[in-house]
Design a protein around this motif. Structure first.
Motif, PDB file in Angstrom:
ATOM      1  N   ASP A 178      53.900  61.473  53.416  1.00 52.12           N
ATOM      2  CA  ASP A 178      54.337  61.532  52.001  1.00 52.12           C
ATOM      3  C   ASP A 178      55.990  61.979  51.564  1.00 52.12           C
ATOM      4  OD1 ASP A 178      54.031  64.015  52.584  1.00 52.12           O
ATOM      5  OD2 ASP A 178      52.805  64.629  50.839  1.00 52.12           O
TER       6      ASP A 178
ATOM      7  N   HIS B  42      58.370  66.048  54.612  1.00 54.46           N
ATOM      8  CA  HIS B  42      58.253  67.308  55.729  1.00 54.46           C
ATOM      9  C   HIS B  42      59.475  67.977  55.533  1.00 54.46           C
ATOM     10  CE1 HIS B  42      56.745  69.587  58.660  1.00 54.46           C
ATOM     11  NE2 HIS B  42      57.305  69.158  59.712  1.00 54.46           N
TER      12      HIS B  42
ATOM     13  N   ARG C  85      47.796  64.212  56.648  1.00 49.29           N
ATOM     14  CA  ARG C  85      47.892  63.069  55.813  1.00 49.29           C
ATOM     15  C   ARG C  85      47.833  61.750  56.395  1.00 49.29           C
ATOM     16  NH1 ARG C  85      49.457  63.935  50.494  1.00 49.29           N
ATOM     17  NH2 ARG C  85      49.852  65.946  51.223  1.00 49.29           N
TER      18      ARG C  85
HETATM   19 MG   LIG Z   1      54.465  65.537  54.107  1.00 54.80          MG
END
Ligand SMILES: [Mg+2]
Ligand SMILES: Nc1ncnc2c1ncn2[C@@H]1O[C@H](COP(=O)(O)OP(=O)(O)O)[C@@H](O)[C@H]1O
Ligand SMILES: Nc1ncnc2c1ncn2[C@@H]1O[C@H](COP(=O)(O)OP(=O)(O)O)[C@@H](O)[C@H]1O
Ligand SMILES: [Mg+2]
Ligand SMILES: [Mg+2]
Ligand SMILES: [Mg+2]
Lengths: 213, 332, 332, 213
Positions: free
Chosen positions: D32, D35, D176
């Motif tokens: 997403d 990081h 994820r």
């Molecule tokens: Mg992430």
């Protein structure tokens, strides 16, 4: 006369439908990008209606049919304006059996007045009137000068075209384009353009009739 | 053009079906027309409110049909005023005998089409009154033009006049309070992206990566000018300045705020706008009685927002807080 | 990246300020934390619900804080699970002594951070229960992975467990009904455009003019696959097929529907989706008790939508219709 | 020892902050896109904290400070994981006064176990463990083979790098990226990359110490 009027109205409808994208893109520049869509939707409905009209329907009846259909299918500003124009035209055409120069002048005058009454605009405000009114005046002038119907229509067409050019040079003070202020400068009015297109279609129609018929 | 649709010609029809399927407790379709009415219309003993306009502004106007707001919403083609026959049917369907108030946004097309419908209904003996909303302060020299546009501030008219009608007030009184709201509401908007009318298939204008339109309407029309994208605080201050120059609030005045998303603006960003709006009002010692933040009057998938301020008095404040129960606006 | 913001690092803080300024009758800020709580928290005699997650999903979760739904929402950085200390503060602030239910969406980060917070609160002697929402059917072989994700179906958990808590039920009972909702809710989504995390400054992925992502989450993550944009009816049928394959509804069953916009999808299009959803359910003789259409769990300015179906029983249906009063969801 | 540890931790922090965009773009591909943002936010806070730490703070204290700061500022999956790693490292470092090869092995082992306990993943699931664990094993192996601290770290670094490469060849089953199924193939894991970066920074730090000090 009915089939003649139907054919004339069909010529007008076809012309508008063919120029749907042009009218829409003109409206995108200074309006809300729907003039061509609105007008094409309306004239598609008109085409269906008048083709299905009873053969005995007279000129006035066909014009009324056109007006009512435009009013109930176009929407926006142009729907009530052109709709009213055709309704008034229908009233003026009552009892008329041929579309000669005089009849056309009378009908046109009524239509023009309808637009003015409904829209409360006058010439120079960057609307359809800037094509419609000078065209009408040129037509009447030409008729007075004993020009033929087709010649008069051609002169009117020229005036309408000039009217379109004129709309590029002025700031809109009526309709949606008026919100743009100075930014409307340089753009031609969509409604003036559709008015010209209708007139051009009609002129060509009469021209062809003269040649062919 | 990426749209979740079937065919451009069907969007309005299918949308209306979708609305009615979603909210049968609130609204029903007027068979054969692009008209949504309260399930229990006509509501006996109540002045009815009819509004509408082009589609593409959802939840306006169908989402505000219900108790305490509208009795009917008429849906035109996308961004195109509905035709008089549709409005006429709406009027007939909701009139309980106490009369009908038409809430019209100030666009040539809307005004003319609703006018024609009013004439038709009056010919039937229905009492019809009209108000014309013109809250958009973007257009400056509006005196010699068609006047200011009606945009998101219209939602306040629906809410407050709708609440008044719910009290059993007569047509004149409902019209009067609507006029009062109109006299006291001002709005202005900006956009980061254009939007695309489904049938047109391409956007109404294009903007460079760092460009925004200021002072635009709710139909994808271009605005008054373009500028570079500024910070939310700067843009908000700019719009507020325009609004406050026109609305003229005094210290101690009370207002309602509507931070309205145009369709594609994240609620996160609308709350940033709201933060600055409140800061500015607080600095001016203006009290905020109520704040609405969200998509109330949209322009399809346009990114951008508008700010509306409504100056309140005792009557409009009370009506603003009155209960409402509609698909898109519920207040206990 | 065109965003109506001041600076990427400030969006969460300023958004929270904007929310509290907009809705002071509903929520207040927990001083010093990215936590929003009901104005009257802790509510005596009531189990408290705490939810949250990364920001960028507005109105989730702060918009659902209020009577009949959440007692607190914890806001992480954009698309990033909040940290345990923040969740811990939320728990402490809303516990009335009857215990706290954490509603967690099934993402590794959320699960771990909320777990750590629960441990901290339990060490203080606070009763804490947890439920993990995993409604997204997009991921197929989820058994050998981290399991299904939690997406928009979470809103039903908030609504129904929140209503249960409002009845004065104990922590176990509230947890149980939340588990029941989770067991009976399934969702799936698609996107037409990516979204841009403000601090990242560019979109998480790119899509060609005619391409869409199917089965994606709510954090701008890519989905399970890409395909050509199809008609709304086809896309809806595809998502519904996946959902129904998992939820297994029988003729006569009753459901609630949520057609959720991801942020930039016009309500018009969501209603088109809703139309097809209802057609499919009606063809299967499934009754729809309630339909929600709108932006409930967004992904910033992503265009797209998700469909959630919740199979109802007498208890969950009654709780679904119970009154709620929050900034983004009001029901009389 | 305190200033040495502070300097080592600062080297780690700097490296992560420098690679914010890399880590974010790796996460955009299979996660997403946060990081790097998360880790940079965390290590910026760590940098502030440890710089301000009282001079008498010992190794364990500094590691704990780092762990707590990461837990309360990073969020997401990596926050609790790296946070727990540093907290466990702190516990293992209790009473230790120098960072020699044996001390590092013990601390590292505890940190690794912390990540496993917290994340319930094991090697081969396309997570930070795929860099961290082979690196740790290579380090212990090298130490057994009597290599120097710096040499051992360099060997570990190589193993971490290979671990990153390995993550490209496998499907994620934790975190994820697992939602992507086959689509995660070909992409390197962001967390494995951040683990490698930390280790590389530490290796370079010890290398420079050896040369310069
Ligand atoms: Mg992430
Ligand atoms: N008051 C008016 N009088 C005459 N013509 C008008 C008036 N207002 C608008 N128009 C014409 O209508 C055209 C726009 O029509 P259209 O795009 O169909 O409606 P809308 O502006 O509601 O979208 C303008 O280009 C202009 O020529
Ligand atoms: N269960 C787990 N065990 C170990 N590492 C994990 C686990 N889940 C995720 N990770 C690591 O976390 C990284 C993602 O971190 P980050 O992007 O900060 O969090 P999030 O996924 O919540 O956005 C992944 O690249 C992976 O290396
Ligand atoms: Mg137009
Ligand atoms: Mg229009
Ligand atoms: Mg994240």
């Amino acid at each position: 006369m009915s089939s003649f009027t139907v054919a004339a109205l069909e010529a007008v409808a076809d012309r508008i439908i063919q120029h749907k994208e042009l009218l829409t893109s003109l409206d995108a520049a200074i309006g809300d990008a729907d003039h061509g869509i609105n007008m094409a939707r309306g004239f598609e409905a008109v085409r269906v209606k008048i083709r299905a009209a009873a053969p005995e329907t007279d000129i006035s009846g066909l014009l009324k049919m056109t007006g009512m259909t435009l009013i109930s299918t176009v929407g926006g500003a142009s729907g009530p304006l052109y709709g009213t124009a055709f309704m008034r035209a229908a009233a003026a055409a009552q009892g008329k059996e041929t579309l000669d120069q005089e009849a056309i002048a009378q009908i046109w005058s009524a239509a023009l007045q309808g637009i003015k009454d409904r829209g409360k605009a006058s010439r120079g405000e960057k609307t359809m009137l800037d094509a419609m009114e000078p065209a009408y005046e040129a037509f009447v002038e030409a008729a007075k000068a004993e020009k033929s119907l087709v010649e008069s229509l051609e002169v009117a067409c020229e005036a309408a075209k000039e009217g379109i050019e004129f709309t590029k040079t002025i700031i809109a003070t009526k309709g949606r384009a008026s919100y743009l202020g100075e930014r409307s400068l340089g753009h031609q009015d969509p409604g003036a353009t559709s008015s010209y297109l209708m007139l051009a279609a009609l002129t060509e129609f009469f021209h062809n009739q003269q040649l062919g018929a | 053009m990426k749209k979740v649709i079937n065919a451009p010609e069907q969007v309005v029809e299918e949308m209306l079906q979708g609305i009615v399927l979603a909210h049968p407790q609130y609204v029903r379709r007027l068979e054969g027309f692009d008209v949504i009415v309260r399930t229990n219309a006509p509501v006996a003993g109540k002045v009815a409110l009819v509004s509408g306009g082009g589609s593409g502004h959802e939840p306006s106007h169908g989402g505000f049909v219900g108790k305490g707001m509208l009795d009917s919403a008429v849906a035109g083609a996308v961004f195109t005023s509905p035709t008089p026959d549709q409005v006429y049917e709406a009027i007939k369907a909701v009139d309980s005998g106490k009369g009908v108030l038409l809430v019209i946004k100030n666009y040539t097309g809307d005004v003319m089409n609703f006018d024609m419908a009013a004439e038709m209904a009056e010919a039937d003996g229905i009492k019809v009154a009209k108000v014309i909303v013109n809250d958009d302060v973007a257009v400056e020299n509006s005196t010699w033009t068609t006047g200011r546009r009606g945009i998101a501030g219209t939602v306040f008219v629906h809410k407050i006049a709708g609440a008044k009608a719910e009290t059993g007030a007569d047509l004149e009184a409902v019209q009067q309070v609507a006029e009062k709201v109109i006299a006291n509401v001002r709005s202005m908007g900006m956009a980061l992206t254009p939007c695309t009318v489904p049938a047109a298939g391409k956007p109404g204008f294009t903007l460079a990566e760092n460009e925004v339109e200021i002072g635009l309407g709710i139909h994808g029309e271009p605005g008054t000018h373009r500028e570079e994208l500024r910070s939310v605080d700067e843009t908000t201050a700019h719009l507020m300045e325009k609004i406050l120059a026109d609305l003229k609030l005094a210290s101690g005045d009370e207002v309602a705020v509507l931070v309205n998303g145009l369709g594609a603006t994240p609620l996160m960003e609308l709350y940033l706008v709201n933060r600055k709006v409140h800061q500015i009002l607080s600095d001016a010692s203006v009290k905020v009685a109520k704040t609405l933040v969200g998509n109330y009057m949209t322009s399809l998938e346009m990114a951008g927002f508008s700010i509306s301020l409504l100056k309140l008095d005792a009557e409009t404040k009370e009506l603003l807080f009155a209960a409402a129960d509609t698909p898109a606006f519920v207040q206990a």
